[in-house]
Design an enzyme around this catalytic site. Structure first.
Site, PDB file in Angstrom:
ATOM      1  N   HIS A 136       0.598  -1.403  -0.063  1.00 14.53           N
ATOM      2  CA  HIS A 136      -0.009   0.208  -0.088  1.00 14.53           C
ATOM      3  C   HIS A 136       0.869   1.176  -0.080  1.00 14.53           C
ATOM      4  O   HIS A 136       0.670   2.340  -0.780  1.00 14.53           O
ATOM      5  CB  HIS A 136      -0.917  -0.095   1.142  1.00 14.53           C
ATOM      6  N   GLU A 137       1.908   1.291   0.718  1.00 18.58           N
ATOM      7  CA  GLU A 137       2.623   2.425   0.952  1.00 18.58           C
ATOM      8  C   GLU A 137       3.401   2.837  -0.569  1.00 18.58           C
ATOM      9  O   GLU A 137       3.785   3.763  -0.809  1.00 18.58           O
ATOM     10  CB  GLU A 137       3.586   2.279   2.217  1.00 18.58           C
ATOM     11  N   HIS A 140       1.518   4.351  -3.011  1.00 15.97           N
ATOM     12  CA  HIS A 140       1.424   5.942  -2.970  1.00 15.97           C
ATOM     13  C   HIS A 140       2.567   6.388  -3.710  1.00 15.97           C
ATOM     14  O   HIS A 140       2.360   7.304  -4.340  1.00 15.97           O
ATOM     15  CB  HIS A 140       1.379   6.081  -1.561  1.00 15.97           C
ATOM     16  N   GLU A 194      -6.445   6.764  -1.384  1.00 14.83           N
ATOM     17  CA  GLU A 194      -6.144   5.608  -0.487  1.00 14.83           C
ATOM     18  C   GLU A 194      -6.839   4.300  -1.156  1.00 14.83           C
ATOM     19  O   GLU A 194      -6.239   3.229  -1.225  1.00 14.83           O
ATOM     20  CB  GLU A 194      -6.889   5.763   0.818  1.00 14.83           C
TER      21      GLU A 194
END
Length: 272
Positions: A136-137, A140, A194
């Site tokens: 997920h990070e 980004h 997100e």
């Protein structure tokens, strides 16, 4: 005066239109700060952050955890580079932060990351659950969300009209990018960003061999760990009420992407 105002509006509209880009999922967004400028400013912010952590003796020296983070993150980075070749030259690194009460992780533009040992102390993460966090990070960064947040900070700080003027002056952009980078570090990503990171991250983790269903158990652990408060991770990662349902719908679609054979993880520097 009316003609001048009309002219300025036309110039501003053209400048803003020129800054419109498309995200990896096809979403249109406005980037006043280029992804490369975001990487440059993020590097400065990262060095300053790591230096401060080192002075406060908050960089964790744990060889076992370091190896675990290196392997899992390295497998994710290998998949990220395979799909997004422009990230091959990034300085992929992870700072291990000794804050056992803090449940958090982040990734700046250019692949500079941080992991707080509170993630493991408080959540008892499986490898697959940790892979969901880092996937997920990393997403980004791949989706240029840092540049997007910096752009929002810059537009908010200077006003859209001034931001439009800056678009025609690269040096002015760079002068304001440093402040925007510092503002962006503390700003949460938008809910749209997100959802985008969830989608990209699930795919990366699945391709790296980690069960996407772990994303569901991870968010349950996050909510339980919050109790009456809010984990740091959730304070900077807006969590819509339907997020678990969204992940539950996406995860089965990603399972066919899971592989069992892997090459070596991509080199990831662990700090210290």
């Amino acid at each position: 005066m009316k003609k001048l105002s009309t002219y300025l509006l036309v110039v501003l509209f053209a400048a803003v239109l020129g800054a419109c880009t498309t995200s990896p999922t096809g979403r249109s967004r406005l980037l006043l700060i280029s992804p490369q400028d975001a990487i440059v400013e993020s590097q400065k912010a990262y060095v300053a952050t790591v230096r401060k952590l080192n002075q406060e003796n908050k960089l964790l020296d744990d060889p076992v955890l370091a190896d675990r983070v290196r392997v899992i993150t390295g497998r994710l980075v290998a998949e990220a580079i395979a799909k997004y070749p422009h990230s091959a030259g990034w300085q992929w690194s992870v700072a291990l932060i000794d804050e056992p009460e803090t449940i958090n992780a982040w990734c700046m533009a250019g692949g500079r990351m941080a992991v707080y040992n509170g993630l493991f102390e408080k959540l008892g993460l499986t490898d697959a659950e940790f892979a969901q966090i880092m996937g997920h990070e990393i997403s980004h960064a791949l989706a240029d969300h840092t540049a997007e947040r910096m752009s929002v900070a810059l537009a908010t700080q200077t006003g859209l009209a001034v931001a439009g003027t800056l678009l025609t002056n690269n040096s002015a952009i760079l002068d304001n990018a440093a402040l925007a980078a510092n503002l962006a570090i503390g700003l949460p990503n938008s809910r749209i960003a997100e959802i985008e990171a969830d989608q990209i991250g699930l795919e990366l983790a699945s391709r790296a061999g980690y069960d996407p269903l772990a994303a569901i158990s991870l968010w349950e652990k996050m909510k339980q760990a919050g109790g009456g408060g809010l984990p740091a991770f959730l304070s900077t990662h807006p969590s819509p009420s339907n997020r678990s349902a969204t992940l539950a719908a996406l995860a089965p679609q990603m399972r066919p992407l899971m592989r069992t054979g892997f090459g070596p993880p991509h080199p990831v520097r662990i700090l210290p």
